[in-house]
Design a protein around this motif. Structure first.
Motif, PDB file in Angstrom:
ATOM      1  N   GLY A 128      -0.855 -14.934   5.541  1.00  0.00           N
ATOM      2  CA  GLY A 128      -0.029 -14.692   6.720  1.00  0.00           C
ATOM      3  C   GLY A 128      -0.895 -14.501   7.954  1.00  0.00           C
ATOM      4  O   GLY A 128      -0.770 -15.229   8.945  1.00  0.00           O
ATOM      5  N   VAL A 129      -1.792 -13.522   7.915  1.00  0.00           N
ATOM      6  CA  VAL A 129      -2.676 -13.314   9.067  1.00  0.00           C
ATOM      7  C   VAL A 129      -3.635 -14.491   9.202  1.00  0.00           C
ATOM      8  O   VAL A 129      -3.886 -14.973  10.308  1.00  0.00           O
ATOM      9  CB  VAL A 129      -3.472 -11.992   8.928  1.00  0.00           C
TER      10      VAL A 129
ATOM     11  N   PRO B  20     -10.577  -2.040  12.051  1.00  0.00           N
ATOM     12  CA  PRO B  20      -9.529  -1.935  13.062  1.00  0.00           C
ATOM     13  C   PRO B  20      -8.133  -1.843  12.448  1.00  0.00           C
ATOM     14  O   PRO B  20      -7.901  -2.283  11.320  1.00  0.00           O
ATOM     15  CB  PRO B  20      -9.675  -3.250  13.829  1.00  0.00           C
TER      16      PRO B  20
ATOM     17  N   GLN C  73       1.835  -9.683  11.862  1.00  0.00           N
ATOM     18  CA  GLN C  73       0.646 -10.495  11.558  1.00  0.00           C
ATOM     19  C   GLN C  73       0.140 -11.201  12.816  1.00  0.00           C
ATOM     20  O   GLN C  73      -1.074 -11.368  12.998  1.00  0.00           O
ATOM     21  CB  GLN C  73       0.965 -11.506  10.457  1.00  0.00           C
TER      22      GLN C  73
ATOM     23  N   THR D 282      -1.664  -8.773  15.015  1.00  0.00           N
ATOM     24  CA  THR D 282      -2.960  -8.503  14.385  1.00  0.00           C
ATOM     25  C   THR D 282      -3.940  -9.629  14.695  1.00  0.00           C
ATOM     26  O   THR D 282      -5.071  -9.393  15.129  1.00  0.00           O
ATOM     27  CB  THR D 282      -2.775  -8.352  12.860  1.00  0.00           C
TER      28      THR D 282
ATOM     29  N   LYS E 216      -4.005 -24.395  -0.827  1.00  0.00           N
ATOM     30  CA  LYS E 216      -4.226 -23.440   0.268  1.00  0.00           C
ATOM     31  C   LYS E 216      -5.295 -23.984   1.230  1.00  0.00           C
ATOM     32  O   LYS E 216      -5.225 -23.758   2.443  1.00  0.00           O
ATOM     33  CB  LYS E 216      -4.626 -22.075  -0.282  1.00  0.00           C
TER      34      LYS E 216
ATOM     35  N   TYR F 269       0.854  -1.199   0.000  1.00  0.00           N
ATOM     36  CA  TYR F 269       0.000   0.000   0.000  1.00  0.00           C
ATOM     37  C   TYR F 269       0.892   1.253   0.000  1.00  0.00           C
ATOM     38  O   TYR F 269       0.604   2.225  -0.683  1.00  0.00           O
ATOM     39  CB  TYR F 269      -0.898   0.066   1.241  1.00  0.00           C
TER      40      TYR F 269
ATOM     41  N   TYR G 126     -14.256 -18.506  -2.127  1.00  0.00           N
ATOM     42  CA  TYR G 126     -14.909 -17.248  -1.705  1.00  0.00           C
ATOM     43  C   TYR G 126     -16.384 -17.201  -2.121  1.00  0.00           C
ATOM     44  O   TYR G 126     -17.224 -16.712  -1.363  1.00  0.00           O
ATOM     45  CB  TYR G 126     -14.170 -16.045  -2.301  1.00  0.00           C
TER      46      TYR G 126
ATOM     47  N   TYR H  23      -5.041  -9.372  18.436  1.00  0.00           N
ATOM     48  CA  TYR H  23      -6.078  -8.405  18.835  1.00  0.00           C
ATOM     49  C   TYR H  23      -7.422  -8.752  18.202  1.00  0.00           C
ATOM     50  O   TYR H  23      -8.480  -8.551  18.808  1.00  0.00           O
ATOM     51  CB  TYR H  23      -5.629  -6.959  18.567  1.00  0.00           C
TER      52      TYR H  23
ATOM     53  N   SER I 218      -8.251 -19.811  -2.291  1.00  0.00           N
ATOM     54  CA  SER I 218      -8.473 -19.853  -3.741  1.00  0.00           C
ATOM     55  C   SER I 218      -8.010 -21.149  -4.403  1.00  0.00           C
ATOM     56  O   SER I 218      -8.322 -21.377  -5.569  1.00  0.00           O
ATOM     57  CB  SER I 218      -7.756 -18.683  -4.411  1.00  0.00           C
TER      58      SER I 218
ATOM     59  N   ARG J 140      -1.150 -13.447  -5.354  1.00  0.00           N
ATOM     60  CA  ARG J 140      -1.834 -14.536  -4.641  1.00  0.00           C
ATOM     61  C   ARG J 140      -1.073 -15.853  -4.747  1.00  0.00           C
ATOM     62  O   ARG J 140      -1.667 -16.919  -4.665  1.00  0.00           O
ATOM     63  CB  ARG J 140      -3.261 -14.733  -5.168  1.00  0.00           C
TER      64      ARG J 140
ATOM     65  N   PHE K  77     -10.466  -5.652   7.996  1.00  0.00           N
ATOM     66  CA  PHE K  77      -9.137  -5.211   8.452  1.00  0.00           C
ATOM     67  C   PHE K  77      -8.109  -5.120   7.341  1.00  0.00           C
ATOM     68  O   PHE K  77      -6.919  -4.946   7.612  1.00  0.00           O
ATOM     69  CB  PHE K  77      -8.648  -6.089   9.621  1.00  0.00           C
TER      70      PHE K  77
ATOM     71  N   LEU L   8      -3.787  -2.135  13.779  1.00  0.00           N
ATOM     72  CA  LEU L   8      -2.924  -2.627  14.861  1.00  0.00           C
ATOM     73  C   LEU L   8      -2.507  -1.520  15.829  1.00  0.00           C
ATOM     74  O   LEU L   8      -2.435  -1.747  17.036  1.00  0.00           O
ATOM     75  CB  LEU L   8      -1.694  -3.325  14.248  1.00  0.00           C
TER      76      LEU L   8
ATOM     77  N   SER M  16      -6.837  -6.523   0.422  1.00  0.00           N
ATOM     78  CA  SER M  16      -5.916  -7.199  -0.505  1.00  0.00           C
ATOM     79  C   SER M  16      -6.429  -7.153  -1.941  1.00  0.00           C
ATOM     80  O   SER M  16      -5.638  -7.165  -2.886  1.00  0.00           O
ATOM     81  CB  SER M  16      -5.713  -8.655  -0.081  1.00  0.00           C
TER      82      SER M  16
END
Ligand code: NAP
Length: 320
Positions: free
Chosen positions: A149-150, A259, A121, A124, A174, A45, A189, A127, A170, A310, A233, A261, A236
């Motif tokens: 990761g998260v 939210p 991560q 994150t 995974k 980002y 999804y 919390y 996806s 991805r 949160f 971090l 992506s």
């Protein structure tokens, strides 16, 4: 020292390895020799201009390494000590200045690459699972990007609390990883909302953890039970456009939070207590931190391409 610099915002091609002088630690700062730097979505980002970055800048925010030198007034750390951090601008480098208040000591039972992989991560996930929603045994949660990761860390922490987890991914590979992390059910999804209703007898899940954003947000809302909570949160797939709050009413008095971090690590005590808990679970073998890819510093562009394409699972690390 070598560092990954950004001179203009753009795609991965703007990431350039340069030689810079080693910085001197100022008051309250610690110079650290970086062993591993975390690659996070927030770096993409900042690189692309979604989040502001004063240019030119060395990218990166997370890492682990050894203390090299202390700035004036710093107490409680010593040269050679193993440390990690989640937010020190310029972490994609062989050395970085970290504010002492951001540094976390890494205990003997935790390897430095693991510490670099879990701070941002893992905090994150911590919390989100403990405070954003009061998860208890029997809570139903939908976790998007369950092999990310998260996602892998969040799924494990939710399971430690006795929650049921429906994860989205996806690919079949995974899906296997999400299941190994404890997800009770894993779907593509497109099936998420319908499956959430099936699993909960038509009611809907208690909480959705949505880091995918633009592509999943609308469907995520329809997966929730009345008075359920949507934790948006990340983005992506892109940021969610402006939202009509009346929809929360129509969909059953839903709660919506966005939210971040920083709001959940506002004090040093909060940072250390969450980190202690994560490191404790790792040392006890209760939390598995999956490093899905390591990249030497000159391959940083590939790391960003893989993450945004991805093609990754778990955590990506840059090894200076
Ligand atoms: N708010 C906070 O406090 C906070 C802190 C840390 C991270 N985050 C956010 O959490 C998210 C996950 O971060 P991460 O570093 O762990 O990344 P990640 O989840 O490992 O990677 C992103 C994953 O999202 C999925 N995805 C679905 N649609 C996508 C699309 N159109 N483009 C790219 N990926 C897509 C992909 O998994 P599939 O291939 O399985 O779909 C991809 O692997 C990011 O949005 C990040 O900004 C927020």
């Amino acid at each position: 020292m070598r560092a990954v610099q950004v001179e203009r915002t753009g795609g991965p091609e703007v990431l350039t390895v340069v030689d810079l002088p080693t910085p001197d630690p100022g008051p309250g700062q610690v110079l650290v020799d970086v062993v591993a730097a975390g690659v996070n979505y927030i770096d993409t980002y900042r690189r692309s201009g979604v989040y502001p970055l004063a240019l030119p800048a060395v990218l990166g925010s997370e890492g682990a390494g050894h203390v090299a030198a202390l700035g004036p007034g710093v107490e409680g750390f010593a040269p050679g000590q193993a440390v990690a951090w989640k937010e020190a601008p310029g972490s994609y480098a062989e050395q970085v200045l970290v504010p002492a208040g951001e540094l976390v000591p890494v205990p003997d039972g935790v390897e430095l690459p693991t510490a670099a992989a879990v701070l941002l991560q893992g905090l994150t996930a911590h919390y989100l699972a403990t405070d954003t929603y009061p998860v208890t045994a029997g809570t139903w949660a939908l976790v998007h990007a369950g092999a990310g990761g998260v996602g892998l860390l969040l799924t494990q922490l939710l399971k430690l609390k006795g929650a049921h987890v429906l994860a989205t991914v996806s690919t079949p590979a995974k899906a296997e990883l999400a299941r190994a992390a404890g997800a009770d059910d894993v779907v593509d999804y497109a099936q998420a909302s319908a499956r959430a209703r099936e699993l909960t007898g038509g009611r809907g899940v208690d909480v959705v953890y949505d880091s995918v954003g633009k592509d999943t947000f609308e469907d995520s809302l329809t997966a929730l039970r009345p008075r359920g909570l949507m934790a948006l949160f990340g983005g992506s797939s892109g940021q969610v456009p402006p939202f009509d709050v009346q929809r929360l009413n129509a969909l059953g008095s839903l709660f919506l939070t966005r939210p971040t971090l920083a709001s959940y690590t506002q004090t040093r005590e909060e940072l250390l207590s969450r980190t202690d808990e994560l490191f404790g679970w790792i040392a006890a073998g209760r939390l598995d931190v999956r490093v899905g890819g390591t990249y030497p510093l000159p391959d940083v562009r590939r790391a960003h391409e893989d993450l945004q394409g991805r093609r990754t699972t778990g955590k990506l690390l840059l090894l200076p």
